[in-house]
Design an enzyme around this catalytic site. Structure first.
Site, PDB file in Angstrom:
ATOM      1  N   ARG A 181      39.953 -34.652 -80.711  1.00  7.09           N
ATOM      2  CA  ARG A 181      39.934 -33.984 -79.411  1.00  7.09           C
ATOM      3  C   ARG A 181      38.770 -34.437 -78.528  1.00  7.09           C
ATOM      4  NH1 ARG A 181      42.002 -27.721 -79.820  1.00  7.09           N
ATOM      5  NH2 ARG A 181      44.008 -28.160 -80.824  1.00  7.09           N
ATOM      6  N   ASP A 240      40.676 -17.238 -68.587  1.00  9.21           N
ATOM      7  CA  ASP A 240      40.623 -18.193 -69.692  1.00  9.21           C
ATOM      8  C   ASP A 240      39.266 -18.872 -69.647  1.00  9.21           C
ATOM      9  OD1 ASP A 240      42.850 -19.536 -71.665  1.00  9.21           O
ATOM     10  OD2 ASP A 240      41.256 -20.954 -71.164  1.00  9.21           O
TER      11      ASP A 240
END
Length: 281
Positions: free
Chosen positions: A32, A141
């Site tokens: 990632r 978020d």
């Protein structure tokens, strides 16, 4: 990446996002963060980690945290919580708030927006019952990138095929090329904000319903307990907290107790407060 570098990243992510990485997740970190290295022109992951230690560049720090957060979501995910919201939680909230005629809902891990927009569609379907009401639908978020995408309400064919009834696709979306955009009226119903659950909740106010599904599974027990306590503080008496299928409050807080009528529902432990329901489905 050396073991020392991996341990530094584990501590770094835990402090900034609450994410608790197990030792076997090393491959996930490497995969990632590789795009982050390319984006900021770091030759190796070790160079990126060195920058985190020395420069404290806000853009790099945000990119690292956002790369490691999971944004898997789709419309009406695990259908049951939305059925419970429509059939149980919403009617109870309307009855409870009949005098003040205000409803506040928080999606605490909104990702790219499918969950809050699913709720917005349910609220729109219930519009006759909500005439004259003030309804606040707040969606947050930790990732500013996904929040910006959620504001657009623009989704691929694949994304709208995941969980969204076809009749609601045609009713609430407009096709734009190969993508679909949710209607401006529904987009206007949702207030999107970037927010970290490790920070204080006071600035958000109180809520009748909080959705925080499939987030606590990434935290360790002390962090889960702390966040659940904050949720309890943020819920009005009788309010509802909805968790994911693999999540629970049992063994993590004494602020909430099970509701015997529905699997996975919890209420305020205080005898002075009406039952608070938390849905874990």
């Amino acid at each position: 990446m050396t073991e020392f570098d991996f341990e530094y990243l584990r501590a770094y992510l835990k402090q900034r996002s609450g994410l608790a990485l197990s030792s076997e997740k090393r491959y996930l970190v490497e995969s990632r963060l590789a795009p982050v290295c390319r984006r900021f022109n770091f030759a190796t992951l070790r160079d990126l980690i060195g920058s985190l230690k020395i420069t404290h560049d806000g853009a790099i720090e945000r990119a690292v945290v956002e790369a490691m957060t999971t944004n898997e979501t789709f419309f009406f995910r695990d259908r049951l919580p939305f059925d419970l919201f429509r059939d149980v939680v919403l009617p109870e909230a309307l009855a409870r708030n009949a005098a003040r005629r205000r409803l506040r809902i928080w999606c605490a891990a909104a990702s790219t927006g499918q969950e809050p927009y699913s709720i917005a569609m349910l609220l729109q379907e219930a519009a006759p019952r909500l005439s004259g009401w003030q309804v606040d639908l707040v969606a947050t978020d930790i990732s500013s990138e996904v929040i910006e995408r959620a504001k657009l309400g623009l989704y691929s064919q694949f994304e709208v095929q995941r969980g969204l009834p076809v009749q609601w696709l045609l009713k609430y979306f407009t096709q734009i090329g190969e993508q679909w955009q949710i209607s401006a009226s529904l987009r206007s119903m949702v207030e999107f904000r970037q927010f970290n659950l490790l920070h204080g909740f006071e600035g958000l106010g109180s809520f009748d319903v909080i959705f925080c599904r499939n987030v606590l599974i990434y935290f360790d027990a002390p962090t889960k307990s702390e966040i659940l306590g904050r949720f309890a503080n943020s819920l009005i008496p009788g309010g509802a907290l909805m968790l994911g299928a693999a999540e629970t409050v049992i063994g993590l807080t004494d602020r909430l107790v099970p509701d015997t009528k529905h699997r996975g529902l919890y209420g305020h432990a205080s005898p002075q407060a009406p039952a608070l329901r938390a849905v874990a489905v």
